[in-house]
Write a protein that holds these residues in place. Structure first.
Motif, short mmCIF file in Angstrom:
data_model
loop_
_atom_site.label_atom_id
_atom_site.label_comp_id
_atom_site.label_asym_id
_atom_site.label_seq_id
_atom_site.Cartn_x
_atom_site.Cartn_y
_atom_site.Cartn_z
N ARG A 102 -57.27 -35.24 -2.84
CA ARG A 102 -56.07 -34.47 -2.52
C ARG A 102 -55.09 -35.34 -1.73
NH1 ARG A 102 -52.39 -30.96 -3.88
NH2 ARG A 102 -51.66 -29.66 -2.20
N ARG A 103 -55.61 -36.18 -0.85
CA ARG A 103 -54.75 -37.07 -0.07
C ARG A 103 -54.08 -38.11 -0.96
NH1 ARG A 103 -55.73 -38.89 6.10
NH2 ARG A 103 -55.52 -36.65 6.33
N LEU A 105 -51.25 -36.42 -2.63
CA LEU A 105 -50.14 -36.26 -1.69
C LEU A 105 -49.40 -37.57 -1.45
CD1 LEU A 105 -51.70 -33.76 0.89
CD2 LEU A 105 -49.89 -33.30 -0.77
N LYS A 109 -43.65 -29.59 6.69
CA LYS A 109 -44.64 -29.00 5.77
C LYS A 109 -45.55 -30.07 5.19
CE LYS A 109 -43.24 -24.67 5.74
NZ LYS A 109 -44.06 -23.59 6.25
N PHE A 110 -44.98 -31.21 4.83
CA PHE A 110 -45.78 -32.28 4.24
C PHE A 110 -46.80 -32.81 5.25
CE2 PHE A 110 -46.91 -36.59 3.15
CZ PHE A 110 -47.21 -36.47 1.80
N ASP A 111 -46.35 -33.08 6.48
CA ASP A 111 -47.25 -33.62 7.50
C ASP A 111 -48.41 -32.65 7.79
OD1 ASP A 111 -45.73 -35.90 7.64
OD2 ASP A 111 -44.65 -35.31 9.46
N ALA A 112 -48.12 -31.35 7.85
CA ALA A 112 -49.18 -30.36 8.11
C ALA A 112 -50.17 -30.34 6.95
CB ALA A 112 -48.55 -28.98 8.30
N LEU A 113 -49.68 -30.40 5.74
CA LEU A 113 -50.56 -30.40 4.56
C LEU A 113 -51.38 -31.67 4.49
CD1 LEU A 113 -51.32 -28.83 1.99
CD2 LEU A 113 -49.43 -29.96 0.84
N TYR A 114 -50.76 -32.80 4.79
CA TYR A 114 -51.45 -34.08 4.72
C TYR A 114 -52.57 -34.16 5.77
CZ TYR A 114 -51.88 -39.08 3.67
OH TYR A 114 -52.35 -40.31 3.26
N SER A 131 -54.36 -31.81 6.90
CA SER A 131 -55.51 -30.95 6.58
C SER A 131 -56.17 -31.30 5.25
CB SER A 131 -55.06 -29.48 6.55
OG SER A 131 -54.15 -29.29 5.49
N SER A 132 -55.78 -32.41 4.64
CA SER A 132 -56.36 -32.77 3.34
C SER A 132 -57.22 -34.02 3.47
CB SER A 132 -55.25 -33.00 2.31
OG SER A 132 -54.48 -34.11 2.68
#
Length: 197
Positions: A135-136, A139, A123-128, A130-131
């Motif tokens: 936001r990055r 994260l 989940k973290f890798d997918a969110l990172y 796309s940011s």
């Protein structure tokens, strides 16, 4: 009686008493008496719940007796004991500052808790990915917190390890998260926050 206001008398530059007045007399007062209540003074009576005290607070309790050393937690700092504040609480153990989602040592995570690492990393890798921008950066800070959780998730006992019941709850939460079961995720969040925090 009626209230009266004190009005200072003006003198003509002389710092002494005004003419015709008598010098002030020093009043003697009795020496202060130390209040030393017995142990029964603050003990609630047999049907009392502490609700009669101001603002619904419980009556104060007696601290440690004189001559006893202050209580210490983990041998480092003092803390609140029996209602008596005896110093600052110690800090919680901290994981290595360089532990992140990507590089935390998870070599000793129990097999039944490995789903926590794989689900949160995914989940973290997918969110990172796309940011961007601020936001990055946010994260990156979250990554060190999750990385610290991963380090504490390694098998072991004590303050630097997540207890088995908490790790089991996190594993169930992550399994439900992978299945997209929001209600079960929320139920596990509620359980962990009310029983383990």
């Amino acid at each position: 009686g009626s209230a009266s206001m004190f009005v200072p008398r003006v003198t003509d530059g002389n710092n002494g008493p005004p003419p015709g007045s008598t010098p002030p007399v020093a009043l003697s007062s009795p020496p202060p008496v130390a209040f030393n209540p017995g142990p029964h003074a603050f003990a609630p009576s047999a049907g009392s719940s502490g609700r009669n005290s101001p603002a619904g607070t419980k009556p104060p309790s007696i601290g440690t007796p004189l001559g006893t050393p202050p209580i210490s937690l983990r041998g480092r700092e003092k803390y609140c004991s029996g209602g008596a504040w005896v110093g600052p609480a110690p800090e919680w153990p901290k994981p290595p500052p360089d532990a992140t989602v990507a590089n935390a040592d998870v070599s000793r995570v129990r097999p039944q808790h490995a789903v926590v690492v794989s689900a949160l990393r995914g989940k973290f890798d997918a969110l990172y990915a796309s940011s961007a921008g601020s936001r990055r950066k946010e994260l990156d800070g979250i990554s060190t917190k999750i990385g610290g959780l991963f380090v504490f998730l390694n098998e072991g006992e004590g303050e630097t390890h997540v207890s088995v019941p908490v790790a089991d709850s996190l594993a169930s939460l992550c399994t439900a998260m992978n299945a997209g079961d929001v209600n079960t995720v929320n139920a596990h969040l509620l359980y962990v926050s009310t029983h383990h925090w």
